[in-house]
Design a protein around this motif. Structure first.
Motif, PDB file in Angstrom:
ATOM      1  N   ARG A 122       0.854  -1.138   0.136  1.00  0.00           N
ATOM      2  CA  ARG A 122       0.012  -0.007   0.046  1.00  0.00           C
ATOM      3  C   ARG A 122       0.843   1.213  -0.186  1.00  0.00           C
ATOM      4  O   ARG A 122       0.500   2.423  -0.790  1.00  0.00           O
ATOM      5  N   TRP A 123       1.920   1.280   0.744  1.00  0.00           N
ATOM      6  CA  TRP A 123       2.952   2.556   0.769  1.00  0.00           C
ATOM      7  C   TRP A 123       3.493   2.607  -0.418  1.00  0.00           C
ATOM      8  O   TRP A 123       3.390   3.712  -1.288  1.00  0.00           O
ATOM      9  N   TRP A 124       4.137   1.414  -1.110  1.00  0.00           N
ATOM     10  CA  TRP A 124       4.871   1.748  -2.538  1.00  0.00           C
ATOM     11  C   TRP A 124       4.117   1.944  -3.695  1.00  0.00           C
ATOM     12  O   TRP A 124       4.401   2.665  -4.672  1.00  0.00           O
ATOM     13  N   ALA A 125       2.918   1.671  -3.649  1.00  0.00           N
ATOM     14  CA  ALA A 125       1.730   2.052  -4.581  1.00  0.00           C
ATOM     15  C   ALA A 125       1.727   3.332  -4.796  1.00  0.00           C
ATOM     16  O   ALA A 125       1.201   3.888  -5.700  1.00  0.00           O
ATOM     17  N   THR A 126       2.109   4.197  -3.899  1.00  0.00           N
ATOM     18  CA  THR A 126       1.770   5.588  -3.766  1.00  0.00           C
ATOM     19  C   THR A 126       3.093   6.433  -4.013  1.00  0.00           C
ATOM     20  O   THR A 126       3.202   7.636  -4.329  1.00  0.00           O
ATOM     21  N   ASP A 127       4.112   5.637  -4.259  1.00  0.00           N
ATOM     22  CA  ASP A 127       5.430   6.284  -4.676  1.00  0.00           C
ATOM     23  C   ASP A 127       5.212   7.045  -5.994  1.00  0.00           C
ATOM     24  O   ASP A 127       4.829   6.478  -6.942  1.00  0.00           O
ATOM     25  N   SER A 128       5.915   8.016  -6.098  1.00  0.00           N
ATOM     26  CA  SER A 128       5.789   8.997  -7.339  1.00  0.00           C
ATOM     27  C   SER A 128       6.188   8.435  -8.524  1.00  0.00           C
ATOM     28  O   SER A 128       5.371   8.552  -9.582  1.00  0.00           O
ATOM     29  N   ALA A 129       7.430   7.858  -8.583  1.00  0.00           N
ATOM     30  CA  ALA A 129       7.749   6.937  -9.687  1.00  0.00           C
ATOM     31  C   ALA A 129       6.946   5.728 -10.195  1.00  0.00           C
ATOM     32  O   ALA A 129       6.679   5.852 -11.428  1.00  0.00           O
ATOM     33  N   VAL A 130       6.299   5.041  -9.345  1.00  0.00           N
ATOM     34  CA  VAL A 130       5.390   4.105  -9.676  1.00  0.00           C
ATOM     35  C   VAL A 130       4.147   4.679 -10.259  1.00  0.00           C
ATOM     36  O   VAL A 130       3.467   4.180 -11.318  1.00  0.00           O
ATOM     37  N   VAL A 131       3.669   5.656  -9.676  1.00  0.00           N
ATOM     38  CA  VAL A 131       2.272   6.251 -10.138  1.00  0.00           C
ATOM     39  C   VAL A 131       2.422   6.883 -11.400  1.00  0.00           C
ATOM     40  O   VAL A 131       1.897   6.569 -12.253  1.00  0.00           O
ATOM     41  N   GLU A 132       3.541   7.628 -11.812  1.00  0.00           N
ATOM     42  CA  GLU A 132       3.934   8.148 -12.980  1.00  0.00           C
ATOM     43  C   GLU A 132       4.050   6.887 -14.187  1.00  0.00           C
ATOM     44  O   GLU A 132       3.733   7.459 -15.208  1.00  0.00           O
ATOM     45  N   ALA A 133       4.768   5.918 -13.711  1.00  0.00           N
ATOM     46  CA  ALA A 133       4.910   4.897 -14.549  1.00  0.00           C
ATOM     47  C   ALA A 133       3.573   4.323 -15.168  1.00  0.00           C
ATOM     48  O   ALA A 133       3.062   4.091 -16.207  1.00  0.00           O
ATOM     49  N   ALA A 134       2.727   4.096 -14.017  1.00  0.00           N
ATOM     50  CA  ALA A 134       1.425   3.583 -14.516  1.00  0.00           C
ATOM     51  C   ALA A 134       0.745   4.462 -15.084  1.00  0.00           C
ATOM     52  O   ALA A 134      -0.069   4.284 -16.289  1.00  0.00           O
ATOM     53  N   ALA A 135       0.547   6.085 -14.801  1.00  0.00           N
ATOM     54  CA  ALA A 135      -0.300   7.058 -15.259  1.00  0.00           C
ATOM     55  C   ALA A 135       0.343   6.920 -16.961  1.00  0.00           C
ATOM     56  O   ALA A 135      -0.580   7.407 -17.823  1.00  0.00           O
ATOM     57  N   SER A 136       1.457   6.711 -17.260  1.00  0.00           N
ATOM     58  CA  SER A 136       1.859   6.780 -18.634  1.00  0.00           C
ATOM     59  C   SER A 136       1.569   5.689 -19.541  1.00  0.00           C
ATOM     60  O   SER A 136       1.611   5.924 -20.658  1.00  0.00           O
ATOM     61  N   GLY A 137       0.887   4.650 -18.915  1.00  0.00           N
ATOM     62  CA  GLY A 137       0.456   3.517 -19.749  1.00  0.00           C
ATOM     63  C   GLY A 137       1.627   2.865 -20.111  1.00  0.00           C
ATOM     64  O   GLY A 137       1.562   2.211 -21.193  1.00  0.00           O
ATOM     65  N   GLY A 138       2.626   3.146 -19.831  1.00  0.00           N
ATOM     66  CA  GLY A 138       3.886   2.436 -20.438  1.00  0.00           C
ATOM     67  C   GLY A 138       4.532   2.933 -21.517  1.00  0.00           C
ATOM     68  O   GLY A 138       5.144   2.272 -22.327  1.00  0.00           O
ATOM     69  N   GLN A 139       4.186   4.236 -21.705  1.00  0.00           N
ATOM     70  CA  GLN A 139       4.517   4.767 -23.073  1.00  0.00           C
ATOM     71  C   GLN A 139       5.699   5.761 -22.975  1.00  0.00           C
ATOM     72  O   GLN A 139       6.095   6.301 -24.095  1.00  0.00           O
ATOM     73  N   ASP A 140       5.955   6.082 -21.630  1.00  0.00           N
ATOM     74  CA  ASP A 140       7.207   7.224 -21.639  1.00  0.00           C
ATOM     75  C   ASP A 140       8.507   6.316 -21.132  1.00  0.00           C
ATOM     76  O   ASP A 140       8.605   6.006 -20.060  1.00  0.00           O
ATOM     77  N   PRO A 141       9.442   6.104 -21.975  1.00  0.00           N
ATOM     78  CA  PRO A 141      10.784   5.437 -21.710  1.00  0.00           C
ATOM     79  C   PRO A 141      11.285   6.128 -20.596  1.00  0.00           C
ATOM     80  O   PRO A 141      11.733   5.169 -19.482  1.00  0.00           O
ATOM     81  N   ALA A 142      11.243   7.158 -20.336  1.00  0.00           N
ATOM     82  CA  ALA A 142      12.063   7.995 -19.128  1.00  0.00           C
ATOM     83  C   ALA A 142      11.366   7.293 -17.731  1.00  0.00           C
ATOM     84  O   ALA A 142      12.003   7.404 -16.895  1.00  0.00           O
TER      85      ALA A 142
END
Length: 343
Positions: A122-142
């Motif tokens: 539950r903690w790591w699911a709020t990590d900004s890097a994790v959230v941003e990767a999911a939000a990008s739909g896996g389309q942003d390599p960076a």
């Protein structure tokens, strides 16, 4: 103490039998001597009459001693049997109850450990890097590179995990913590996996999903305890699900350490098998390393939460998980199978 009582009872029985055997042997010798004396007295005629009387008294005495030894053997055997029965009952009650307590301790320890896993996911699911990767739909390599690095950093600190995966909303793995070791995981469709489906069904960021112990083919078929939860928009507790985080607890070495670490004496350790059973009584950990995920233990529930019973010359003790904090557990049992000592 109960085992000492039984040992003493068996020793008293053994010594008593030996001594009575000696008495009976002396009685037989006395009867033989009496018979020989009567024969010699009859040959002596009138002069041996007095000797014949003594010989007859010796025979009567031998018969009385023989009768007494028979009665003594019967009385002692009866009382020793009662002591043995009482001692065996006491030993069974003590051993069964103690091992049921230890069984509960085993399953409590593992559930406390797994409660921490539910906090981690539950903690790591709020990590900004994790959230941003999911939000990008896996389309942003960076962003994916950043998420991979973040997950790898977590794994270096939390060595009890085999891997951490971020899946997008469609169930495709877009980031992992060990893509150098588990290369086949990245890009896999896990939309039909139990952990992903349950994660996406969570209603808030306070909820999590947990799956029973299984072997994961994408993790070299290692046995894992899998925890998951939805990754939500902006990492907010009530945000819409935009993906899922799955974390894979390295089950076998952790569980083996727990079942082997039970507080048993060396003698008990040689004669006991300590197990963790899932809700279907499947062996998910065993101190002898047998039956992992393939054996179904024939546990009989004398009572639903805790108990013990005899199975041949073995005592089976068990306890149902009480859960820990907000972690209700999965209906697992701690179980100890012990062989009764022989005397």
């Amino acid at each position: 103490m109960q085992e000492d009582i039984l040992k003493l009872a068996f020793e008293v029985h053994r010594v008593t039998e030996e001594k009575i055997d000696v008495i009976e042997a002396l009685t037989r010798r006395t009867k033989t001597l009496s018979l020989n004396a009567r024969i010699e007295a009859s040959r002596a005629g009138q002069q041996g009459a007095a000797f014949a009387v003594v010989a007859q008294e010796m025979s009567v005495f031998a018969n009385e001693v023989g009768q007494l030894s028979t009665e003594l053997r019967s009385a002692i055997a009866s009382n020793i049997a009662r002591i043995e029965t009482a001692g065996e009952r006491m030993m069974l009650e003590f051993r069964g109850s103690r091992f049921a307590d230890l069984s509960r301790n085993v399953v409590e320890i593992i559930d406390r450990n797994l409660y921490e896993r539910s906090c981690d996911v539950r903690w790591w699911a709020t990590d900004s890097a994790v959230v941003e990767a999911a939000a990008s739909g896996g389309q942003d390599p960076a962003l994916l590179t950043q998420a991979n690095a973040r997950l790898a950093t977590i794994l270096r600190s939390y060595t009890v995990y085999l891997d951490l995966w971020v899946a997008d909303a469609q169930g495709r793995i877009v980031a992992t913590g060990r893509n150098d070791r588990y290369r086949s995981a990245l890009g896999q469709d896990v939309s039909h996996s139990e952990w992903f489906r349950k994660a996406m069904q969570t209603r808030t960021g306070d909820e999590f999903a947990v799956c029973d112990i299984t072997r994961n083919p994408l993790l070299e078929s290692a046995s894992v305890a899998t925890y998951s939860t939805a990754i939500r928009e902006k990492g907010e507790t009530h945000g819409a699900p935009i993906g899922a985080l799955g974390i894979f607890f390295d089950w076998e070495p952790q569980a083996q350490a727990i079942v082997r670490g039970v507080a048993l004496t060396e003698e008990e350790r040689r004669n006991c098998r300590v197990m963790l059973l899932n809700a279907d009584f499947q062996v998910i950990a065993s101190s002898d390393e047998r039956g992992m995920l393939v054996e179904k233990f024939p546990l009989r529930l004398a009572s639903p939460e805790r108990g013990f019973y005899m199975q041949g010359d073995r005592v089976i003790s068990y306890a149902l998980t009480p859960g820990y904090e907000t972690y209700a557990g999965l209906g697992w049992y701690g179980c100890i199978e012990s062989n009764l000592p022989r005397y």
